[in-house]
Design a protein around this motif. Structure first.
Motif, PDB file in Angstrom:
ATOM      1  N   VAL A 389       2.817  -0.095  -5.820  1.00 10.24           N
ATOM      2  CA  VAL A 389       2.125   0.015  -4.432  1.00 10.24           C
ATOM      3  C   VAL A 389       2.806  -0.900  -3.404  1.00 10.24           C
ATOM      4  O   VAL A 389       2.975  -1.995  -3.645  1.00 10.24           O
ATOM      5  CB  VAL A 389       0.774  -0.155  -4.522  1.00 10.24           C
ATOM      6  N   GLY A 390       2.764  -0.573  -2.119  1.00 14.18           N
ATOM      7  CA  GLY A 390       2.909  -1.484  -1.058  1.00 14.18           C
ATOM      8  C   GLY A 390       4.252  -1.293  -0.387  1.00 14.18           C
ATOM      9  O   GLY A 390       4.296  -1.636   0.814  1.00 14.18           O
ATOM     10  N   GLU A 391       5.158  -0.571  -1.035  1.00 14.90           N
ATOM     11  CA  GLU A 391       6.525  -0.623  -0.409  1.00 14.90           C
ATOM     12  C   GLU A 391       7.121   0.599  -1.206  1.00 14.90           C
ATOM     13  O   GLU A 391       6.796   0.703  -2.372  1.00 14.90           O
ATOM     14  CB  GLU A 391       7.271  -1.935  -0.169  1.00 14.90           C
ATOM     15  N   PRO A 392       8.126   0.943  -0.665  1.00 14.79           N
ATOM     16  CA  PRO A 392       9.060   1.904  -1.438  1.00 14.79           C
ATOM     17  C   PRO A 392       9.816   1.245  -2.664  1.00 14.79           C
ATOM     18  O   PRO A 392      10.055   0.134  -2.532  1.00 14.79           O
ATOM     19  CB  PRO A 392      10.140   2.320  -0.489  1.00 14.79           C
ATOM     20  N   ILE A 393       9.657   1.801  -3.656  1.00 17.65           N
ATOM     21  CA  ILE A 393      10.288   1.405  -4.945  1.00 17.65           C
ATOM     22  C   ILE A 393      11.726   2.216  -5.166  1.00 17.65           C
ATOM     23  O   ILE A 393      11.665   3.105  -5.282  1.00 17.65           O
ATOM     24  CB  ILE A 393       9.466   1.391  -6.279  1.00 17.65           C
ATOM     25  N   TRP A 416       1.345   5.670  -2.500  1.00 16.39           N
ATOM     26  CA  TRP A 416       1.439   5.677  -1.270  1.00 16.39           C
ATOM     27  C   TRP A 416       0.053   5.650  -0.532  1.00 16.39           C
ATOM     28  O   TRP A 416      -0.478   6.540  -0.717  1.00 16.39           O
ATOM     29  CB  TRP A 416       2.583   6.706  -0.462  1.00 16.39           C
ATOM     30  N   TRP A 417      -0.077   4.634  -0.035  1.00 14.35           N
ATOM     31  CA  TRP A 417      -1.412   4.694   0.725  1.00 14.35           C
ATOM     32  C   TRP A 417      -1.364   3.452   1.917  1.00 14.35           C
ATOM     33  O   TRP A 417      -0.341   2.689   1.894  1.00 14.35           O
ATOM     34  CB  TRP A 417      -2.547   4.565  -0.037  1.00 14.35           C
ATOM     35  N   GLN A 418      -2.516   3.308   2.682  1.00 17.44           N
ATOM     36  CA  GLN A 418      -2.471   2.180   3.837  1.00 17.44           C
ATOM     37  C   GLN A 418      -4.046   1.590   3.766  1.00 17.44           C
ATOM     38  O   GLN A 418      -4.786   2.141   3.386  1.00 17.44           O
ATOM     39  CB  GLN A 418      -2.275   2.831   4.861  1.00 17.44           C
ATOM     40  N   GLY A 502       2.864   6.344  10.638  1.00 13.24           N
ATOM     41  CA  GLY A 502       3.863   5.559  11.054  1.00 13.24           C
ATOM     42  C   GLY A 502       4.863   5.199  10.127  1.00 13.24           C
ATOM     43  O   GLY A 502       5.591   4.467  10.321  1.00 13.24           O
ATOM     44  N   ASP A 503       5.075   6.009   9.110  1.00 11.12           N
ATOM     45  CA  ASP A 503       6.114   5.855   8.224  1.00 11.12           C
ATOM     46  C   ASP A 503       7.058   7.152   8.228  1.00 11.12           C
ATOM     47  O   ASP A 503       6.704   8.289   8.569  1.00 11.12           O
ATOM     48  CB  ASP A 503       5.494   6.323   6.587  1.00 11.12           C
ATOM     49  N   GLY A 504       8.187   6.751   7.953  1.00 11.86           N
ATOM     50  CA  GLY A 504       9.321   7.987   7.744  1.00 11.86           C
ATOM     51  C   GLY A 504       9.418   8.526   6.477  1.00 11.86           C
ATOM     52  O   GLY A 504       9.203   7.796   5.370  1.00 11.86           O
TER      53      GLY A 504
HETATM   54  O1  PRX Z   1       5.141   1.654   4.757  1.00 12.35           O
HETATM   55  C1  PRX Z   1       4.042   2.014   4.071  1.00 12.35           C
HETATM   56  C2  PRX Z   1       4.051   0.898   2.826  1.00 12.35           C
HETATM   57  O2  PRX Z   1       3.086   0.088   3.212  1.00 12.35           O
HETATM   58  C3  PRX Z   1       2.350   0.239   4.445  1.00 12.35           C
HETATM   59  C4  PRX Z   1       0.838   0.027   4.310  1.00 12.35           C
HETATM   60  O3  PRX Z   1       0.613  -1.354   4.367  1.00 12.35           O
HETATM   61  P1  PRX Z   1      -0.714  -1.985   4.060  1.00 12.35           P
HETATM   62  O4  PRX Z   1      -1.693  -1.197   5.128  1.00 12.35           O
HETATM   63  O5  PRX Z   1      -0.525  -3.389   4.101  1.00 12.35           O
HETATM   64  O6  PRX Z   1      -1.147  -1.325   2.925  1.00 12.35           O
HETATM   65  C5  PRX Z   1      -0.361  -1.699   1.679  1.00 12.35           C
HETATM   66  C6  PRX Z   1      -1.085  -1.096   0.222  1.00 12.35           C
HETATM   67  C7  PRX Z   1      -1.793   0.040   0.281  1.00 12.35           C
HETATM   68  C8  PRX Z   1       2.727   1.952   4.753  1.00 12.35           C
HETATM   69  O7  PRX Z   1       2.476   2.102   5.869  1.00 12.35           O
HETATM   70  N1  PRX Z   1       3.553   1.620   1.598  1.00 12.35           N
HETATM   71  C9  PRX Z   1       2.432   1.463   0.889  1.00 12.35           C
HETATM   72  N2  PRX Z   1       2.558   1.974  -0.401  1.00 12.35           N
HETATM   73  C10 PRX Z   1       3.989   2.516  -0.484  1.00 12.35           C
HETATM   74  C11 PRX Z   1       4.530   2.224   0.879  1.00 12.35           C
HETATM   75  N3  PRX Z   1       5.903   2.515   1.046  1.00 12.35           N
HETATM   76  C12 PRX Z   1       6.398   3.291  -0.044  1.00 12.35           C
HETATM   77  N4  PRX Z   1       5.843   3.528  -1.123  1.00 12.35           N
HETATM   78  C13 PRX Z   1       4.722   3.328  -1.514  1.00 12.35           C
HETATM   79  N5  PRX Z   1       3.961   3.426  -2.756  1.00 12.35           N
END
Ligand code: PRX
Length: 650
Positions: A389-393, A416-418, A502-504
């Motif tokens: 979680v948190g960023e692209p892997i 993926w979530w926010q 806000g994500d591509g």
């Molecule tokens: O860009 C995406 C990335 O983290 C952003 C959300 O950050 P935050 O609100 O701090 O929450 C992080 C934990 C849920 C998103 O807009 N992001 C989160 N998960 C992924 C991701 N990017 C790619 N793959 C993911 N699995």
């Protein structure tokens, strides 16, 4: 790796990992029709999931949608702490371990559901004794100690709104959030452990609360060394003393409306001011509980270990509310992954027989750098599911995780979530979805997401665009605290009926979604969101700085690293000392995680004729790429100047 190269790597990825028959057979979600059924009627799907939550009074309507405002489970009454603790105390999970806490220095504390319930009730009485009422805001600035989830659940029990500030944030960041939330009470600690050193939290807290709405500061003795701080008479109280005075009787849970606020959590946006994301009670609980069963396939026998800090949304949802609502045993670790050695996570998995392990790609890339020998020292055969979680892997990190941690047999869920979405949105169902390294795969049942172009047209397979969510979901944010206009503009300004994350993203030939990263001026450093505007405003706050532009450049471990381009005031010299001072200024203003990796002094910043800073160009320079079209530049000579100064020049 640049964005272009990264996409190139993703497009070449052709490895496929279908779920094993054995996993599928036992999975909570193993009927492939679930996707279509939920897509046909998402409201009915969520109504069904809501049956897993205990309601004091049933809701009258599942959804009222008046874009951008949603109300879920209208008029339903419930309590989040009751769902996370008390309902398990009343049944066979009474003496089951709810939280297994592992200290950085090695201690271990186990709270059964019954023990946790007693602590939460006592803490609820304590907060009430200290004047906290339903709807009041309680700020929380704690290290990863058991008092942290206990405080959250105690707030939920009395209906107070918690707002947790990650303990890595600076005093100033804490102060800004306290002021925005108008919090009445702060729970903090004497200090926290980090790699064997003490972080003086109480000292930062003192700086933060002075002159704010905070009336009481409750201090947890997490370290037990009183030499680093002082207590202010009439304001500061010790957690232990006040808990000692509190009633040991059960605390009746406040009957909260489904739409009553459960918590605020601040996150960076594109302005200097963080947004207080508002989550409500009913929808959030339904969403997080469902995802525990679907994405994490949670069973009563699972031991769930999420390595996030509760200061971020991942910890709120997948250490506290999700696993506890589902009656799981959750492992909570206080410290760093490399303390005392680089095998700490693997040692914890072996020690407690962890079945489900959830971490960030940055951590996985760090483990790769350290080498597989740390993993191989431990028996990880208890694992049955891995998550990220948190960023692209990147596919390479995914494969390393699969091979060395999962030993090639454990499914991986890239979620993926926010902060805004409350729980996982795009992720595999481990018993159904064939995974592809690097892809978050498909929207979960009940989530209607798509990749669209500028005009909102769904892109054809094989193309990229903006990620959108086309239907409301229960755990969505309801607004931005105190700024509904910002909520509307940020998330529904472009498409009035759809949520814009806000994500591509890229949609492949199978309709799988590959998240590419932020489209706005938000940097993702090690899975943590940092607004460029926040860093810039910290830099221009320094007397030597005239102007600053901050960008995120690709970084092999952290995903992105912060580069700041700075123009100094007339007559000021750019020295190594000033670089160090400016980095420290940002750390003081925001927190250490926002400290720029490099600072590049330049006489001018590249701007368009309408005075907009050309960030893409700065990114090209920082990443050492040949520069693209510079014809819109007001003063093209600026680029030559920048290239000379940048240590990444081509
Ligand atoms: O860009 C995406 C990335 O983290 C952003 C959300 O950050 P935050 O609100 O701090 O929450 C992080 C934990 C849920 C998103 O807009 N992001 C989160 N998960 C992924 C991701 N990017 C790619 N793959 C993911 N699995």
């Amino acid at each position: 790796m640049s964005e272009v190269d990264y996409l190139d790597t993703l497009l070449k990825e052709d490895r496929r990992f279908p779920p094993s028959e054995a996993f599928k057979a036992q999975a909570n979600f193993n009927d492939p029709n679930i996707y279509d059924e939920a897509a046909k009627d998402p409201v009915a799907f969520w109504a069904k999931q809501a049956e897993e939550i205990s309601w004091f009074e049933p809701y009258k309507e599942v959804l009222q949608w008046d874009p951008p405002h949603a109300k879920w489970f209208v008029d339903g009454k419930l309590n989040a702490a009751y769902n996370c603790v008390d309902r398990h105390r009343e049944g066979p999970r009474k003496n089951k371990a709810a939280i297994i806490w592992e200290g950085e220095l090695g201690g271990c504390k186990v709270y059964t559901y019954d023990m946790l319930g007693r602590e939460v009730d006592k803490a609820a009485h304590m907060l009430k004794n200290l004047g906290v009422q339903k709807g009041d805001r309680v700020a929380v600035y704690l290290p990863m100690v058991p008092e942290l989830p206990i405080t959250l659940l105690a707030c939920a029990k009395i209906g107070a709104i918690h707002t947790v500030v990650f303990a890595g944030f600076s005093a100033k960041s804490l102060r800004d959030r306290i002021e925005d939330a108008q919090a009445k009470l702060l729970v903090t600690a004497d200090a926290g452990w980090r790699r064997g050193h003490q972080v003086p939290l109480k000292r930062f807290a003192d700086e933060a609360v002075e002159g704010t709405t905070i009336e009481t500061v409750l201090v947890v003795k997490a370290v037990g060394d009183s030499a680093t701080y002082t207590m202010t008479e009439g304001r500061d109280l010790y957690w232990d003393d006040e808990m000692g005075k509190a009633s040991t009787k059960p605390f009746p849970p406040e009957k909260m409306d489904a739409e009553d606020i459960l918590y605020l959590l601040y996150t960076s946006g594109t302005t200097g001011k963080p947004k207080g994301i508002v989550h409500t009670t009913g929808g959030y609980m339904v969403g997080v509980h469902t995802s525990m069963r679907s994405v994490f396939d949670l069973k009563d026998s699972d031991i769930f270990f999420c390595t996030a800090d509760i200061g971020w949304v991942t910890g709120h949802t997948y250490i506290v509310y999700g696993p506890l609502s589902a009656g799981a045993t959750v492992v909570m670790y206080e410290g760093a992954p490399d303390y005392p050695d680089r095998d700490r996570f693997w040692a914890i998995i072996e020690k407690y027989g962890v079945t489900t392990f959830y971490t960030a790609p940055t951590s996985i890339r760090t483990f790769m750098k350290w080498g597989p020998e740390y993993v191989e020292k431990h028996d990880l055969s208890s694992l049955r599911l891995l998550g990220t979680v948190g960023e692209p892997i990147n596919p390479e990190a995914w494969m390393w995780y699969h091979t060395h941690v999962g030993k090639g047999r454990v499914p991986i869920v890239d979620t993926w979530w926010q902060t805004e979405t409350g729980c996982a949105m795009i992720a595999p169902l481990p018993g159904l979805t064939t995974t592809k390294p690097g892809a978050a795969t498909k929207p979960l049942p009940g989530i209607i997401a798509d990749v669209v172009d500028e005009n909102g047209q769904s892109v054809a397979p094989g193309n990229g665009g903006m990620l959108v969510i086309k239907h409301p979901w229960p755990s969505m944010l309801r607004t931005v605290w105190g700024d509904d206009e910002r909520f509307r503009k940020t998330y529904f300004g472009k498409f009035p009926d759809w949520y814009l994350p806000g994500d591509g993203a890229h949609k492949d030939e199978d309709g799988y979604i590959w998240i590419l990263g932020r489209l706005d001026d938000v940097i993702n450093v090690s899975g943590h969101r940092i607004g460029t505007a926040e860093v810039e405003s910290a830099l221009v706050g320094h007397q030597a700085v005239a102007e600053a532009a901050v960008i995120g450049r690709s970084d092999a471990i952290k995903g992105q690293a912060i580069t700041a381009f700075v123009t100094l005031k007339e007559g000021v010299q750019g020295t190594d000392e000033l670089v160090a001072e400016l980095k420290e200024t940002v750390a003081q203003a925001i927190g250490k995680m926002a400290r720029p990796e490099e600072i590049i002094f330049t006489a001018e910043l590249p701007k368009t004729r309408s005075a907009k800073i050309m960030r893409r160009l700065l990114r090209d320079i920082a990443e050492g790429r040949v520069l693209g079209d510079t014809t819109t530049l007001a003063d093209p000579s600026v680029i030559e100047e920048l290239k000379k100064l940048s240590k990444y020049q081509t």
